[in-house]
Structures are given as C-alpha cells and as structure tokens.
Design a protein around this motif. Structure first.
Motif, PDB file in Angstrom:
ATOM      1  N   ALA A  12      15.872   1.323  -8.355  1.00  0.00           N
ATOM      2  CA  ALA A  12      14.757   0.948  -9.230  1.00  0.00           C
ATOM      3  C   ALA A  12      14.758  -0.547  -9.505  1.00  0.00           C
ATOM      4  N   ALA A  13      15.940  -1.114  -9.735  1.00  0.00           N
ATOM      5  CA  ALA A  13      16.032  -2.552  -9.992  1.00  0.00           C
ATOM      6  C   ALA A  13      15.623  -3.359  -8.761  1.00  0.00           C
ATOM      7  N   ALA A  14      16.105  -2.943  -7.593  1.00  0.00           N
ATOM      8  CA  ALA A  14      15.744  -3.649  -6.361  1.00  0.00           C
ATOM      9  C   ALA A  14      14.245  -3.552  -6.095  1.00  0.00           C
ATOM     10  N   LYS A  16      11.849  -3.110  -8.297  1.00  0.00           N
ATOM     11  CA  LYS A  16      11.125  -3.931  -9.280  1.00  0.00           C
ATOM     12  C   LYS A  16      11.170  -5.399  -8.891  1.00  0.00           C
ATOM     13  N   ALA A  17      12.361  -5.873  -8.509  1.00  0.00           N
ATOM     14  CA  ALA A  17      12.500  -7.283  -8.136  1.00  0.00           C
ATOM     15  C   ALA A  17      11.681  -7.610  -6.885  1.00  0.00           C
ATOM     16  N   ALA A  18      11.737  -6.732  -5.894  1.00  0.00           N
ATOM     17  CA  ALA A  18      10.984  -6.979  -4.657  1.00  0.00           C
ATOM     18  C   ALA A  18       9.487  -6.991  -4.930  1.00  0.00           C
ATOM     19  N   THR A  19       9.014  -6.075  -5.779  1.00  0.00           N
ATOM     20  CA  THR A  19       7.590  -6.036  -6.138  1.00  0.00           C
ATOM     21  C   THR A  19       7.182  -7.325  -6.847  1.00  0.00           C
ATOM     22  N   TYR A  20       8.033  -7.771  -7.757  1.00  0.00           N
ATOM     23  CA  TYR A  20       7.746  -9.015  -8.487  1.00  0.00           C
ATOM     24  C   TYR A  20       7.627 -10.194  -7.521  1.00  0.00           C
ATOM     25  N   MET A  21       8.580 -10.286  -6.593  1.00  0.00           N
ATOM     26  CA  MET A  21       8.554 -11.409  -5.658  1.00  0.00           C
ATOM     27  C   MET A  21       7.346 -11.349  -4.739  1.00  0.00           C
ATOM     28  N   LEU A  22       6.937 -10.132  -4.363  1.00  0.00           N
ATOM     29  CA  LEU A  22       5.779  -9.978  -3.472  1.00  0.00           C
ATOM     30  C   LEU A  22       4.481 -10.355  -4.186  1.00  0.00           C
ATOM     31  N   LEU A  23       4.310  -9.869  -5.408  1.00  0.00           N
ATOM     32  CA  LEU A  23       3.042 -10.070  -6.108  1.00  0.00           C
ATOM     33  C   LEU A  23       2.923 -11.447  -6.752  1.00  0.00           C
ATOM     34  N   PHE A  24       4.035 -12.037  -7.170  1.00  0.00           N
ATOM     35  CA  PHE A  24       3.982 -13.336  -7.837  1.00  0.00           C
ATOM     36  C   PHE A  24       4.395 -14.491  -6.934  1.00  0.00           C
ATOM     37  N   GLY A  25       5.021 -14.168  -5.784  1.00  0.00           N
ATOM     38  CA  GLY A  25       5.426 -15.225  -4.867  1.00  0.00           C
ATOM     39  C   GLY A  25       6.542 -16.106  -5.389  1.00  0.00           C
ATOM     40  N   ILE A  26       7.330 -15.548  -6.305  1.00  0.00           N
ATOM     41  CA  ILE A  26       8.426 -16.305  -6.926  1.00  0.00           C
ATOM     42  C   ILE A  26       9.738 -15.577  -6.677  1.00  0.00           C
ATOM     43  N   GLU A  27      10.771 -16.296  -6.291  1.00  0.00           N
ATOM     44  CA  GLU A  27      12.075 -15.677  -6.064  1.00  0.00           C
ATOM     45  C   GLU A  27      12.668 -15.197  -7.386  1.00  0.00           C
ATOM     46  N   LYS A  29      16.174 -13.738  -8.985  1.00  0.00           N
ATOM     47  CA  LYS A  29      17.594 -13.519  -8.726  1.00  0.00           C
ATOM     48  C   LYS A  29      18.259 -12.586  -9.726  1.00  0.00           C
ATOM     49  N   ASN A  30      17.542 -12.251 -10.794  1.00  0.00           N
ATOM     50  CA  ASN A  30      18.017 -11.277 -11.778  1.00  0.00           C
ATOM     51  C   ASN A  30      16.829 -10.464 -12.268  1.00  0.00           C
ATOM     52  N   ILE A  31      17.088  -9.221 -12.601  1.00  0.00           N
ATOM     53  CA  ILE A  31      16.015  -8.352 -13.104  1.00  0.00           C
ATOM     54  C   ILE A  31      16.623  -7.371 -14.108  1.00  0.00           C
ATOM     55  N   SER A  32      15.834  -6.916 -15.044  1.00  0.00           N
ATOM     56  CA  SER A  32      16.327  -5.917 -16.003  1.00  0.00           C
ATOM     57  C   SER A  32      15.431  -4.684 -15.961  1.00  0.00           C
ATOM     58  N   ILE A  33      16.047  -3.521 -16.066  1.00  0.00           N
ATOM     59  CA  ILE A  33      15.306  -2.269 -16.194  1.00  0.00           C
ATOM     60  C   ILE A  33      15.915  -1.478 -17.342  1.00  0.00           C
ATOM     61  N   GLU A  34      15.121  -0.559 -17.888  1.00  0.00           N
ATOM     62  CA  GLU A  34      15.645   0.341 -18.904  1.00  0.00           C
ATOM     63  C   GLU A  34      15.969   1.677 -18.255  1.00  0.00           C
ATOM     64  N   THR A  35      17.207   2.110 -18.362  1.00  0.00           N
ATOM     65  CA  THR A  35      17.610   3.400 -17.794  1.00  0.00           C
ATOM     66  C   THR A  35      17.098   4.543 -18.665  1.00  0.00           C
ATOM     67  N   PRO A  36      17.007   5.765 -18.116  1.00  0.00           N
ATOM     68  CA  PRO A  36      16.602   6.916 -18.931  1.00  0.00           C
ATOM     69  C   PRO A  36      17.503   7.123 -20.152  1.00  0.00           C
ATOM     70  N   ILE A  39      19.789   2.508 -21.995  1.00  0.00           N
ATOM     71  CA  ILE A  39      20.642   1.332 -21.810  1.00  0.00           C
ATOM     72  C   ILE A  39      19.979   0.382 -20.810  1.00  0.00           C
ATOM     73  N   ILE A  40      19.929  -0.897 -21.152  1.00  0.00           N
ATOM     74  CA  ILE A  40      19.315  -1.896 -20.279  1.00  0.00           C
ATOM     75  C   ILE A  40      20.296  -2.282 -19.169  1.00  0.00           C
ATOM     76  N   TYR A  41      19.778  -2.282 -17.946  1.00  0.00           N
ATOM     77  CA  TYR A  41      20.578  -2.702 -16.786  1.00  0.00           C
ATOM     78  C   TYR A  41      20.106  -4.076 -16.354  1.00  0.00           C
ATOM     79  N   GLN A  42      20.998  -5.059 -16.458  1.00  0.00           N
ATOM     80  CA  GLN A  42      20.726  -6.414 -15.980  1.00  0.00           C
ATOM     81  C   GLN A  42      21.328  -6.535 -14.586  1.00  0.00           C
ATOM     82  N   ALA A  43      20.492  -6.520 -13.581  1.00  0.00           N
ATOM     83  CA  ALA A  43      20.977  -6.468 -12.199  1.00  0.00           C
ATOM     84  C   ALA A  43      20.851  -7.823 -11.517  1.00  0.00           C
TER      85      ALA A  43
END
Length: 386
Positions: A12-14, A16-27, A29-36, A39-43
């Motif tokens: 899920a983290a990967a 989210k990050a790949a989608t962000y980079m594709l749609l915004f065109g910005i690299e 290097k870190n992303i956060s998601i909320e687990t079920p 708990i927040i996962y800082q990946a």
C-alpha cells in the motif's frame, strides 16, 4: 518489543508513493499510510523509476522484532494510467486522460507474487494472492492521492516482489495452492511481536491484572477474529479480556495457577478444531490436523464417504464446513467437535477450572456453544455494562 509492518502495508505504501510520483511528477522518498490498526506507517521509498506514463518504487519489508521469511524483501508497486476503466488498457498522459468519472483502480500481482490455483482461499482461483485487506489498503491510499491530484481516471497497480518465488518455498503457499510467489497479506497492517516468552509474559500479566480487579472468571480468545466475532454477535468487547494467541494450554495453566474459577474460550474453527485432537499449542509449526479431525467427526456423524474424501483435500476449514453443511450434518458434526474440545480443555485444567467454549466461522457464524457458555456470557456482558 518493536512492531513490524505486513507485506500488505508495504504494498500500500509503495502504491501510494508511485501514484503520487506519477500524478504530481515529483520524486517521493518517504510516504505515510494509516494501517487498519490505526498505527501510522512511515515508509522509506526505494528504487524509484518513473516516466510520463508509469512509476514504480519499493518498500522493504520490516518484520520488527518478529522477523519472518519475508523480512528484508522489497515489495514493489508499478502504477500506470489506464485508458480502460475496467480492464487496464494502454497508457496515456495525465492531461490527456482526465475524465469526470470516479477513479477506477485495478490491482494485480506480478513477478514473485503468487497466484491462487485452488478454491477456499481469500481470493478466487486465478487471482493474485493479494488478500482483501491489503487490496482495500492499496485502493484507499491510491484514491487519496487521486483526489488530491483531482484525477478521476483509471489506475493500474501491479505489486511484485523480486525473489518472491524462492521465498515462497519456505512457506505453506504451495500446499495451499498458491504458486509462483509469496502472498501479500495482513489484517491489521502491522506485525505484532510474537516472541513466545514475551507473549506468555503478557498473558500472565493480563490474567494477574484481571484477578487483582476481583474477577473469578475470564474471557479468552486466540486473536483478532474472535474479538470481532464476540463484539458483532454478543455485543461484548473481548478486547477487554485476554488474547492468548496459540498458547491455549499455557493460558489454562496460568489461569488455574492464579486462581480463576471460570474461563470462556472463543475461537475460530481453524484453531479450535486442533484442540479437539488434544493440541494445546495451535501454531501451524506444531502440527496441522484440521481436515483429519473434521473428517473423523464426520465419520462419527455419518457424513458420506464421498464428502469425507473431499474434506481431506480441502485447504480451509471454511471450505470443509460448506461440504458438511451441504449434507445437512453441520450441527451434529460441530456438536461432536465441541464435545472433544471441552474434554481436552477440562483434561488440561484438571477439573480445577470451569471452562466453556464458543466456536465460530467467518462464513457460518456461531457453529457450536458448550452447555454452560451462556452463563459466562451473561456475566461478561453484565460486567461490561457496569
């Protein structure tokens, strides 16, 4: 002890990050998601590759203080724009493809992610072995980015794990009918530390706390599914009581040592069927006799030979229960199973602890309840209402 994060959280983290980079065109290097679990996962995002039509990146699986065979592997997500809102299709630039439709997210597995070949698992035959909770996590995180980018087109997400096929040889996947790689799994998004001694110490502390609060009875369940079942079926928040994991026998030993008079054990048929054969540690490493024990109960209750042979070929207890139900024998078979479960629980307790039991399944709900279970349920519900 330190939490880890599941392959589902990594995917899920990967994604989210790949989608962000594709749609915004910005690299990214870190992303956060909320687990079920909440708990927040800082990946940390690794091995980034991107162009106008797709982006890919990886998250390293970290099992925390409970490492397993997948710890250290890289879980990748490749995200591309899709022209066809149902089947994927060709790629296009973001500007060309924007529509007024809601985002459609297609999730599949690639290299190193297994594919389901037998019925009875979380996903249908032919699908990638990406379980429903990770799929929901991926969809939620990708949609969040799409909304932020004001994008309403199609998104194709491919999850892949280089080396996953070799890792899978160290798991039960092949036996379960999952071929070609690992499963992307996890119900809470986190990996809770499972050191045996640490778990046993925690169980003892929680039992002692309840006894100090003045209670002579305690509710016990192996895990999260039992908690969900009790809350939905009886309105009792089992999270207030004891999670014993696979250590059913050790929990009984501690409860009688501490001086409890009664215990209510609630569990899924997949674990408690093992207790009907006298197994007091239900971890798969200790043995797996689920189908044999169900078949034995079926023999006693007159299930046909044809169905018994099918039961022995089943992967999941839910699948086996469906076969038994189709013969109209589910109630009697489960009564037989419960009688054996209670026999072995009482044997372990040495008649020093009054134990009752409820067995359930995800598909069929409550399967069987021991004779005195209602009495303990009443006490527990009354306690919660106070």
């Amino acid at each position: 002890m330190r939490y880890g994060f599941t392959t589902g959280s990594c995917a899920a983290a990967a994604a989210k990050a790949a989608t962000y980079m594709l749609l915004f065109g910005i690299e990214k290097k870190n992303i956060s998601i909320e687990t079920p679990k909440g708990i927040i996962y800082q990946a940390e995002i690794l091995d980034i590759k991107r162009d106008e039509s797709k982006a890919s990146c990886a998250v390293m699986k970290d099992g925390g203080d409970d490492p397993d065979v997948t710890t250290g592997c890289l879980v990748y997500a490749e995200v591309s724009l899709s022209l066809n809102n149902e089947e994927g299709g060709n790629s296009s630039s973001y500007a060309e493809y924007r529509t007024d439709k809601k985002p459609f997210i297609k999730i599949d597995g690639g290299l190193g992610v297994g594919r389901v070949t037998k019925p009875g698992l979380d996903q249908p035959v032919g699908e990638a072995a990406i379980n429903h909770v990770p799929r929901e996590m991926i969809e939620k995180e990708v949609k969040e980015v799409c909304e932020e980018a004001d994008y309403s087109g199609g998104i194709s997400v491919i999850i892949y794990v280089p080396g996953g096929e070799e890792i899978a040889k160290k798991t039960f996947n092949q036996r379960l009918g999952i071929v070609g790689g690992i499963s992307i799994i996890g119900t809470s998004g986190i990996v809770e530390p499972m050191s045996s001694q640490a778990l046993l110490d925690t169980i003892r502390v929680e039992l002692n706390q309840r006894k100090e609060e003045g209670f002579d009875y305690v509710a016990v369940s192996p895990g999260n599914y039992g908690i969900d079942f009790m809350l939905k079926t009886y309105g009792y928040d089992l999270d207030r009581s004891i999670k014993c994991s696979n250590f059913i026998g050790a929990t009984i030993d501690m409860a009688k040592e501490i001086g409890f008079k009664g215990m209510l054990l609630t569990g899924h048929i997949g674990k408690l069927i093992k207790v009907s054969g006298g197994m007091m540690n239900t971890h798969s490493k200790e043995g797996d006799c689920r189908m044999e024990l169900l078949a034995a109960a079926g023999i006693k209750e007159g299930v046909s030979d044809k169905t018994l042979k099918k039961i022995l070929q089943c992967i999941s207890t839910e699948e086996a229960l469906r076969l038994i139900k189709n013969e109209g024998k589910l109630d009697s078979v489960m009564k037989c199973v419960m009688d054996k479960v209670i026999f072995y629980l009482n044997k372990r307790a040495e008649d020093k602890l009054d134990i009752e039991c409820i067995i359930y399944s995800n598909d069929f709900g409550e399967l069987s309840k021991s004779e005195g279970a209602d009495r303990w349920l009443t006490l527990l519900v009354q306690e919660q209402e106070q």
